[in-house]
Design a protein around this motif. Structure first.
Motif, PDB file in Angstrom:
ATOM      1  N   GLY A  65       0.708  -1.261  -0.179  1.00  0.00           N
ATOM      2  CA  GLY A  65       0.056   0.157  -0.177  1.00  0.00           C
ATOM      3  C   GLY A  65       0.901   1.352  -0.326  1.00  0.00           C
ATOM      4  O   GLY A  65       1.494   1.006   0.262  1.00  0.00           O
ATOM      5  N   SER A  66       0.431   2.307  -0.748  1.00  0.00           N
ATOM      6  CA  SER A  66       0.915   3.859  -0.571  1.00  0.00           C
ATOM      7  C   SER A  66       0.121   4.468  -0.423  1.00  0.00           C
ATOM      8  O   SER A  66      -0.905   4.446  -1.027  1.00  0.00           O
ATOM      9  CB  SER A  66       2.021   4.291  -1.184  1.00  0.00           C
ATOM     10  OG  SER A  66       1.337   3.904  -2.960  1.00  0.00           O
ATOM     11  N   ARG A  67       0.157   5.943  -0.510  1.00  0.00           N
ATOM     12  CA  ARG A  67      -0.538   6.850  -0.242  1.00  0.00           C
ATOM     13  C   ARG A  67      -0.027   8.385  -1.361  1.00  0.00           C
ATOM     14  O   ARG A  67       1.366   8.573  -1.244  1.00  0.00           O
ATOM     15  CB  ARG A  67      -0.899   7.284   1.874  1.00  0.00           C
ATOM     16  CG  ARG A  67      -1.957   8.186   1.870  1.00  0.00           C
ATOM     17  CD  ARG A  67      -3.019   8.090   2.705  1.00  0.00           C
ATOM     18  NE  ARG A  67      -3.465   9.541   3.236  1.00  0.00           N
ATOM     19  CZ  ARG A  67      -4.388   9.449   3.388  1.00  0.00           C
ATOM     20  NH1 ARG A  67      -4.515   8.252   4.618  1.00  0.00           N
ATOM     21  NH2 ARG A  67      -5.310  10.739   3.916  1.00  0.00           N
ATOM     22  N   TYR A  68      -0.860   8.691  -1.869  1.00  0.00           N
ATOM     23  CA  TYR A  68      -1.187  10.290  -2.510  1.00  0.00           C
ATOM     24  C   TYR A  68      -0.978  11.028  -1.494  1.00  0.00           C
ATOM     25  O   TYR A  68      -2.336  11.245  -0.942  1.00  0.00           O
ATOM     26  CB  TYR A  68      -1.089   9.793  -3.787  1.00  0.00           C
ATOM     27  CG  TYR A  68      -1.286  10.875  -4.086  1.00  0.00           C
ATOM     28  CD1 TYR A  68       0.203  11.536  -5.083  1.00  0.00           C
ATOM     29  CD2 TYR A  68      -2.348  12.463  -4.848  1.00  0.00           C
ATOM     30  CE1 TYR A  68       0.884  12.850  -6.224  1.00  0.00           C
ATOM     31  CE2 TYR A  68      -1.469  13.183  -4.941  1.00  0.00           C
ATOM     32  CZ  TYR A  68      -0.882  13.283  -5.865  1.00  0.00           C
ATOM     33  OH  TYR A  68      -0.700  14.949  -6.908  1.00  0.00           O
ATOM     34  N   ASP A  69      -0.731  12.624  -0.874  1.00  0.00           N
ATOM     35  CA  ASP A  69      -0.806  13.340  -0.686  1.00  0.00           C
ATOM     36  C   ASP A  69      -0.518  14.516  -1.709  1.00  0.00           C
ATOM     37  O   ASP A  69      -0.538  15.239  -1.964  1.00  0.00           O
ATOM     38  CB  ASP A  69       0.322  13.653   0.962  1.00  0.00           C
ATOM     39  CG  ASP A  69       0.504  14.422   1.692  1.00  0.00           C
ATOM     40  OD1 ASP A  69      -0.708  15.377   1.322  1.00  0.00           O
ATOM     41  OD2 ASP A  69       0.905  15.367   2.432  1.00  0.00           O
ATOM     42  N   ALA A  70      -1.789  14.745  -1.446  1.00  0.00           N
ATOM     43  CA  ALA A  70      -2.728  15.780  -2.063  1.00  0.00           C
ATOM     44  C   ALA A  70      -1.785  17.232  -1.948  1.00  0.00           C
ATOM     45  O   ALA A  70      -1.533  18.309  -2.894  1.00  0.00           O
ATOM     46  CB  ALA A  70      -3.913  15.996  -2.069  1.00  0.00           C
ATOM     47  N   ALA A  71      -1.507  17.388  -0.470  1.00  0.00           N
ATOM     48  CA  ALA A  71      -0.855  18.967  -0.426  1.00  0.00           C
ATOM     49  C   ALA A  71       0.643  19.013  -0.906  1.00  0.00           C
ATOM     50  O   ALA A  71       1.578  20.374  -1.059  1.00  0.00           O
ATOM     51  CB  ALA A  71      -0.869  19.107   1.227  1.00  0.00           C
ATOM     52  N   THR A  72       1.582  17.447  -1.112  1.00  0.00           N
ATOM     53  CA  THR A  72       2.995  17.784  -1.270  1.00  0.00           C
ATOM     54  C   THR A  72       2.814  17.050  -2.910  1.00  0.00           C
ATOM     55  O   THR A  72       3.646  17.719  -3.433  1.00  0.00           O
ATOM     56  CB  THR A  72       4.138  16.889  -0.427  1.00  0.00           C
ATOM     57  OG1 THR A  72       3.157  15.324  -0.990  1.00  0.00           O
ATOM     58  CG2 THR A  72       3.835  17.659   1.062  1.00  0.00           C
TER      59      THR A  72
END
Length: 346
Positions: A65-72
Protein backbone atom coordinates in the motif's frame (compact mmCIF):
# COMPACT_ATOMS: atom_id res chain seq x y z
CA UNK A 1 -0.13 2.65 -38.27
CA UNK A 2 -1.41 1.93 -41.77
CA UNK A 3 -4.18 4.45 -41.38
CA UNK A 4 -5.68 2.95 -38.22
CA UNK A 5 -6.56 6.31 -36.77
CA UNK A 6 -10.13 6.79 -35.57
CA UNK A 7 -10.63 10.20 -37.17
CA UNK A 8 -8.47 11.88 -34.57
CA UNK A 9 -9.07 15.34 -35.97
CA UNK A 10 -12.80 14.83 -35.58
CA UNK A 11 -12.50 13.53 -32.06
CA UNK A 12 -10.40 16.47 -30.97
CA UNK A 13 -11.84 19.29 -33.06
CA UNK A 14 -15.42 18.19 -33.46
CA UNK A 15 -16.55 15.98 -30.62
CA UNK A 16 -15.27 18.15 -27.82
CA UNK A 17 -16.94 21.17 -29.34
CA UNK A 18 -20.17 19.19 -29.57
CA UNK A 19 -20.01 18.04 -25.95
CA UNK A 20 -20.24 20.81 -23.41
CA UNK A 21 -20.79 19.50 -19.87
CA UNK A 22 -23.70 21.03 -18.04
CA UNK A 23 -22.97 22.48 -14.61
CA UNK A 24 -24.57 20.48 -11.83
CA UNK A 25 -25.55 17.63 -14.13
CA UNK A 26 -24.86 14.17 -12.70
CA UNK A 27 -22.30 12.14 -14.58
CA UNK A 28 -23.28 9.23 -16.77
CA UNK A 29 -22.29 5.90 -15.23
CA UNK A 30 -18.77 5.20 -16.42
CA UNK A 31 -15.58 3.42 -15.51
CA UNK A 32 -14.19 6.54 -13.82
CA UNK A 33 -16.89 6.22 -11.12
CA UNK A 34 -15.07 3.12 -9.88
CA UNK A 35 -11.54 2.79 -8.45
CA UNK A 36 -8.78 3.28 -10.99
CA UNK A 37 -7.30 -0.01 -12.11
CA UNK A 38 -3.51 -0.21 -12.26
CA UNK A 39 -1.11 -3.07 -12.89
CA UNK A 40 -1.70 -5.54 -10.07
CA UNK A 41 -4.18 -3.44 -8.14
CA UNK A 42 -6.31 -0.32 -7.76
CA UNK A 43 -6.19 3.31 -6.65
CA UNK A 44 -9.03 4.76 -4.55
CA UNK A 45 -9.80 8.38 -3.69
CA UNK A 46 -9.53 9.57 -0.08
CA UNK A 47 -10.44 12.79 1.70
CA UNK A 48 -8.87 16.12 0.73
CA UNK A 49 -7.64 14.87 -2.63
CA UNK A 50 -5.39 12.15 -1.20
CA UNK A 51 -5.33 8.72 -2.84
CA UNK A 52 -4.39 5.19 -1.80
CA UNK A 53 -2.86 2.54 -4.05
CA UNK A 54 -2.98 -1.18 -3.25
CA UNK A 55 -1.07 -3.68 -5.40
CA UNK A 56 0.17 -7.26 -5.23
CA UNK A 57 3.87 -7.99 -5.56
CA UNK A 58 5.30 -9.81 -8.57
CA UNK A 59 5.79 -12.98 -6.53
CA UNK A 60 2.18 -12.70 -5.23
CA UNK A 61 3.38 -12.97 -1.63
CA UNK A 62 2.76 -9.38 -0.50
CA UNK A 63 0.02 -6.76 -0.79
CA UNK A 64 1.61 -3.32 -0.81
CA UNK A 65 0.00 0.00 0.00
CA UNK A 66 1.08 3.58 -0.63
CA UNK A 67 -0.62 6.93 -0.13
CA UNK A 68 -0.61 10.01 -2.32
CA UNK A 69 -0.50 13.32 -0.43
CA UNK A 70 -2.38 15.99 -2.36
CA UNK A 71 -0.76 18.78 -0.33
CA UNK A 72 2.77 17.76 -1.36
CA UNK A 73 1.70 16.21 -4.66
CA UNK A 74 3.79 13.13 -3.95
CA UNK A 75 3.46 9.43 -3.14
CA UNK A 76 4.70 8.20 0.21
CA UNK A 77 6.82 5.12 0.74
CA UNK A 78 4.99 1.85 0.24
CA UNK A 79 4.18 -0.33 3.24
CA UNK A 80 3.07 -3.92 3.78
CA UNK A 81 -0.70 -4.32 3.99
CA UNK A 82 -0.72 -8.13 3.94
CA UNK A 83 1.95 -10.81 4.06
CA UNK A 84 1.22 -14.28 5.43
CA UNK A 85 3.13 -17.53 5.32
CA UNK A 86 2.21 -19.71 2.33
CA UNK A 87 -0.47 -17.23 1.15
CA UNK A 88 -0.41 -16.06 -2.49
CA UNK A 89 -2.60 -13.20 -3.69
CA UNK A 90 -3.35 -12.58 -7.36
CA UNK A 91 -5.40 -9.40 -7.26
CA UNK A 92 -6.92 -6.75 -5.01
CA UNK A 93 -9.96 -4.49 -5.11
CA UNK A 94 -11.01 -1.72 -2.75
CA UNK A 95 -13.50 0.96 -1.81
CA UNK A 96 -12.86 4.05 0.31
CA UNK A 97 -14.71 6.76 2.20
CA UNK A 98 -13.02 9.60 4.04
CA UNK A 99 -9.63 8.16 5.01
CA UNK A 100 -10.92 4.61 5.53
CA UNK A 101 -10.26 1.79 3.07
CA UNK A 102 -11.96 -1.60 2.73
CA UNK A 103 -9.98 -4.03 0.62
CA UNK A 104 -10.25 -7.60 -0.62
CA UNK A 105 -7.10 -9.53 -1.48
CA UNK A 106 -7.93 -12.53 -3.66
CA UNK A 107 -5.69 -15.24 -2.26
CA UNK A 108 -5.02 -18.97 -2.05
CA UNK A 109 -2.67 -21.09 0.01
CA UNK A 110 0.35 -22.75 -1.59
CA UNK A 111 -0.02 -20.88 -4.88
CA UNK A 112 -2.46 -18.87 -6.97
CA UNK A 113 -4.17 -19.67 -10.28
CA UNK A 114 -6.19 -17.11 -12.24
CA UNK A 115 -8.51 -19.78 -13.65
CA UNK A 116 -9.69 -20.95 -10.23
CA UNK A 117 -11.81 -19.10 -7.69
CA UNK A 118 -9.70 -18.10 -4.66
CA UNK A 119 -10.53 -19.87 -1.39
CA UNK A 120 -8.29 -18.03 1.07
CA UNK A 121 -9.16 -14.41 0.29
CA UNK A 122 -8.55 -11.74 2.90
CA UNK A 123 -10.86 -8.95 4.02
CA UNK A 124 -8.80 -5.96 5.12
CA UNK A 125 -9.97 -2.74 6.76
CA UNK A 126 -8.11 0.39 7.77
CA UNK A 127 -9.52 3.63 9.23
CA UNK A 128 -6.43 5.59 8.19
CA UNK A 129 -4.38 3.50 5.66
CA UNK A 130 -1.80 2.99 8.41
CA UNK A 131 -3.22 0.26 10.66
CA UNK A 132 -4.99 -2.77 9.20
CA UNK A 133 -7.36 -5.44 10.47
CA UNK A 134 -7.64 -8.71 8.52
CA UNK A 135 -10.07 -11.62 8.27
CA UNK A 136 -9.77 -14.80 6.19
CA UNK A 137 -13.03 -15.00 4.24
CA UNK A 138 -14.78 -18.39 4.15
CA UNK A 139 -15.30 -20.22 0.87
CA UNK A 140 -14.81 -18.61 -2.52
CA UNK A 141 -14.64 -14.82 -2.20
CA UNK A 142 -13.59 -12.39 -4.92
CA UNK A 143 -16.21 -9.63 -5.23
CA UNK A 144 -15.40 -6.05 -4.33
CA UNK A 145 -16.09 -4.78 -0.79
CA UNK A 146 -18.43 -1.95 0.13
CA UNK A 147 -17.82 0.85 2.59
CA UNK A 148 -20.23 3.05 4.55
CA UNK A 149 -20.57 6.79 3.80
CA UNK A 150 -18.29 7.88 6.66
CA UNK A 151 -15.99 4.86 6.37
CA UNK A 152 -16.75 3.40 9.82
CA UNK A 153 -18.20 0.14 8.45
CA UNK A 154 -17.47 -2.20 5.55
CA UNK A 155 -18.94 -5.30 3.90
CA UNK A 156 -17.60 -8.19 1.82
CA UNK A 157 -20.24 -10.25 -0.07
CA UNK A 158 -19.95 -14.04 0.03
CA UNK A 159 -21.84 -17.01 -1.29
CA UNK A 160 -24.98 -17.25 0.86
CA UNK A 161 -23.91 -14.47 3.17
CA UNK A 162 -21.44 -11.69 3.81
CA UNK A 163 -18.79 -10.43 6.23
CA UNK A 164 -18.81 -7.02 7.87
CA UNK A 165 -16.46 -4.78 9.76
CA UNK A 166 -17.79 -2.29 12.32
CA UNK A 167 -16.21 -0.67 15.38
CA UNK A 168 -17.06 -3.95 17.15
CA UNK A 169 -14.82 -5.87 14.74
CA UNK A 170 -15.34 -8.45 12.00
CA UNK A 171 -18.44 -10.61 11.73
CA UNK A 172 -19.35 -13.35 9.23
CA UNK A 173 -23.07 -13.64 8.49
CA UNK A 174 -24.54 -16.77 6.93
CA UNK A 175 -27.83 -15.97 5.24
CA UNK A 176 -30.02 -17.67 2.66
CA UNK A 177 -29.79 -15.88 -0.70
CA UNK A 178 -32.16 -17.94 -2.86
CA UNK A 179 -31.00 -18.47 -6.44
CA UNK A 180 -27.73 -16.58 -6.00
CA UNK A 181 -25.45 -16.93 -9.01
CA UNK A 182 -22.67 -15.01 -10.71
CA UNK A 183 -21.79 -11.60 -9.32
CA UNK A 184 -23.03 -10.05 -6.10
CA UNK A 185 -22.34 -6.73 -4.47
CA UNK A 186 -22.87 -5.39 -0.97
CA UNK A 187 -23.31 -1.98 0.66
CA UNK A 188 -23.50 -0.93 4.28
CA UNK A 189 -24.61 2.07 6.32
CA UNK A 190 -22.65 3.76 9.09
CA UNK A 191 -24.96 2.03 11.57
CA UNK A 192 -24.09 -1.37 10.09
CA UNK A 193 -27.29 -2.00 8.09
CA UNK A 194 -26.30 -4.31 5.22
CA UNK A 195 -27.74 -4.51 1.70
CA UNK A 196 -26.75 -7.21 -0.76
CA UNK A 197 -27.79 -7.16 -4.43
CA UNK A 198 -27.62 -10.16 -6.74
CA UNK A 199 -29.37 -11.61 -9.79
CA UNK A 200 -31.63 -14.64 -9.34
CA UNK A 201 -34.74 -16.24 -10.76
CA UNK A 202 -38.06 -15.39 -9.19
CA UNK A 203 -40.40 -18.35 -9.48
CA UNK A 204 -40.07 -19.39 -13.11
CA UNK A 205 -36.57 -19.66 -14.66
CA UNK A 206 -37.39 -16.96 -17.21
CA UNK A 207 -38.34 -14.54 -14.45
CA UNK A 208 -34.88 -13.26 -13.60
CA UNK A 209 -34.68 -10.14 -11.45
CA UNK A 210 -32.23 -8.25 -9.30
CA UNK A 211 -32.80 -9.31 -5.71
CA UNK A 212 -32.07 -6.87 -2.91
CA UNK A 213 -31.87 -8.01 0.69
CA UNK A 214 -31.50 -5.35 3.37
CA UNK A 215 -30.74 -6.49 6.91
CA UNK A 216 -30.71 -3.72 9.52
CA UNK A 217 -28.91 -3.99 12.83
CA UNK A 218 -32.30 -3.71 14.52
CA UNK A 219 -35.70 -4.32 13.00
CA UNK A 220 -37.06 -6.56 10.27
CA UNK A 221 -35.16 -7.35 7.07
CA UNK A 222 -36.68 -6.34 3.74
CA UNK A 223 -36.51 -7.85 0.27
CA UNK A 224 -36.97 -6.18 -3.11
CA UNK A 225 -37.14 -7.51 -6.65
CA UNK A 226 -36.06 -5.05 -9.34
CA UNK A 227 -36.69 -5.66 -13.03
CA UNK A 228 -33.31 -5.70 -14.76
CA UNK A 229 -32.52 -7.18 -18.15
CA UNK A 230 -29.95 -9.99 -18.03
CA UNK A 231 -29.88 -9.92 -14.22
CA UNK A 232 -28.90 -13.61 -14.10
CA UNK A 233 -26.13 -13.29 -16.67
CA UNK A 234 -22.44 -13.32 -15.86
CA UNK A 235 -22.29 -9.52 -16.04
CA UNK A 236 -20.42 -7.27 -13.64
CA UNK A 237 -22.40 -5.90 -10.70
CA UNK A 238 -20.36 -3.42 -8.68
CA UNK A 239 -21.02 -0.80 -6.04
CA UNK A 240 -19.73 2.72 -6.54
CA UNK A 241 -20.53 3.68 -2.95
CA UNK A 242 -23.19 2.98 -0.33
CA UNK A 243 -25.90 4.55 -2.49
CA UNK A 244 -25.05 3.54 -6.06
CA UNK A 245 -24.54 0.26 -7.92
CA UNK A 246 -23.70 -0.30 -11.57
CA UNK A 247 -24.71 -3.31 -13.63
CA UNK A 248 -22.83 -3.88 -16.89
CA UNK A 249 -19.32 -3.61 -18.30
CA UNK A 250 -17.59 -0.68 -16.55
CA UNK A 251 -15.33 -0.11 -19.56
CA UNK A 252 -18.39 0.26 -21.80
CA UNK A 253 -20.49 2.97 -20.09
CA UNK A 254 -23.18 2.84 -22.77
CA UNK A 255 -24.19 -0.56 -21.35
CA UNK A 256 -24.42 0.42 -17.69
CA UNK A 257 -27.64 0.33 -15.70
CA UNK A 258 -27.65 2.39 -12.49
CA UNK A 259 -29.39 1.15 -9.35
CA UNK A 260 -29.42 3.63 -6.49
CA UNK A 261 -31.13 5.03 -3.43
CA UNK A 262 -31.20 8.57 -2.01
CA UNK A 263 -29.90 7.50 1.41
CA UNK A 264 -29.07 4.31 3.28
CA UNK A 265 -32.54 4.14 4.89
CA UNK A 266 -34.40 4.22 1.56
CA UNK A 267 -35.29 1.36 -0.80
CA UNK A 268 -33.32 0.73 -3.98
CA UNK A 269 -34.62 1.51 -7.47
CA UNK A 270 -33.41 1.30 -11.07
CA UNK A 271 -32.63 4.96 -11.71
CA UNK A 272 -30.54 4.89 -14.87
CA UNK A 273 -31.17 2.89 -18.03
CA UNK A 274 -28.31 1.79 -20.30
CA UNK A 275 -27.59 4.78 -22.55
CA UNK A 276 -27.41 2.53 -25.61
CA UNK A 277 -31.12 1.76 -25.10
CA UNK A 278 -32.19 5.34 -24.39
CA UNK A 279 -34.57 7.23 -26.71
CA UNK A 280 -33.23 9.53 -29.37
CA UNK A 281 -30.17 7.47 -30.29
CA UNK A 282 -29.50 7.25 -34.02
CA UNK A 283 -27.38 4.12 -34.21
CA UNK A 284 -25.47 3.34 -37.37
CA UNK A 285 -24.95 -0.34 -38.12
CA UNK A 286 -24.32 -2.61 -41.05
CA UNK A 287 -22.50 -2.58 -44.36
CA UNK A 288 -21.47 0.78 -45.68
CA UNK A 289 -21.73 2.55 -42.33
CA UNK A 290 -19.23 3.62 -39.71
CA UNK A 291 -20.77 1.81 -36.76
CA UNK A 292 -21.74 3.96 -33.82
CA UNK A 293 -19.13 4.11 -31.07
CA UNK A 294 -19.54 5.49 -27.57
CA UNK A 295 -16.38 7.39 -26.55
CA UNK A 296 -16.23 8.74 -23.02
CA UNK A 297 -13.84 10.88 -21.02
CA UNK A 298 -13.91 12.13 -17.42
CA UNK A 299 -15.68 15.47 -17.14
CA UNK A 300 -17.46 15.19 -20.49
CA UNK A 301 -20.83 13.72 -21.46
CA UNK A 302 -21.02 10.30 -23.03
CA UNK A 303 -20.95 10.56 -26.83
CA UNK A 304 -22.35 8.51 -29.68
CA UNK A 305 -20.38 8.93 -32.91
CA UNK A 306 -20.88 7.30 -36.29
CA UNK A 307 -21.76 7.72 -39.93
CA UNK A 308 -24.45 6.29 -42.20
CA UNK A 309 -22.09 6.38 -45.21
CA UNK A 310 -18.51 6.55 -43.83
CA UNK A 311 -18.31 10.06 -45.18
CA UNK A 312 -20.27 12.46 -43.01
CA UNK A 313 -19.96 11.85 -39.29
CA UNK A 314 -22.47 12.74 -36.61
CA UNK A 315 -22.24 13.07 -32.83
CA UNK A 316 -24.86 12.95 -30.11
CA UNK A 317 -24.49 13.69 -26.40
CA UNK A 318 -26.28 11.80 -23.66
CA UNK A 319 -28.32 13.64 -21.03
CA UNK A 320 -28.30 11.44 -17.89
CA UNK A 321 -31.07 13.47 -16.24
CA UNK A 322 -33.55 13.20 -19.10
CA UNK A 323 -32.04 9.82 -20.06
CA UNK A 324 -32.18 10.56 -23.75
CA UNK A 325 -29.83 11.55 -26.58
CA UNK A 326 -29.50 14.96 -28.21
CA UNK A 327 -30.27 15.52 -31.85
CA UNK A 328 -27.40 14.36 -34.12
CA UNK A 329 -24.89 17.05 -34.96
CA UNK A 330 -22.61 17.00 -37.97
CA UNK A 331 -19.00 17.08 -36.82
CA UNK A 332 -17.12 16.66 -40.10
CA UNK A 333 -16.21 14.40 -42.96
CA UNK A 334 -13.83 11.46 -43.12
CA UNK A 335 -10.13 11.84 -43.81
CA UNK A 336 -8.68 9.88 -46.77
CA UNK A 337 -6.59 6.90 -45.67
CA UNK A 338 -8.19 6.57 -42.24
CA UNK A 339 -10.27 3.70 -40.97
CA UNK A 340 -13.01 3.77 -38.36
CA UNK A 341 -12.63 1.91 -35.09
CA UNK A 342 -12.55 2.11 -31.33
CA UNK A 343 -8.84 2.85 -31.18
CA UNK A 344 -9.30 6.29 -29.68
CA UNK A 345 -8.03 7.09 -26.19
CA UNK A 346 -10.78 8.30 -23.86
Amino acid sequence: MRGNIALVSLLTAGLLVAAHPVAGEPATARASDLPQEVDGGVIVDLADGDRFKATVSRDLRTVWGSRYDAATESWGARSVVLKQKDVYCGDVDARAAGNAVALIAECDQGGYSEDQAPTHSQALYSPDTLTWQALTLPGEAYDEPGVSPSGTAAIWPLYQGWATYTPAGFKVVEHDLPGQEYTITGTISDAGDASVLYGATSGRPQDCVLHVLTVPVTGAETRQELALDNACSDIALANVDALTVHFGDPSYPASLTTVSRPDTASPWAVTGIPPETAPGLVRHRGKGTASTLFPSSPGLPLLAVGSPDKQTFYAQTYDPVAQRWSEPRTIGRSIPGCTWGDNFIG
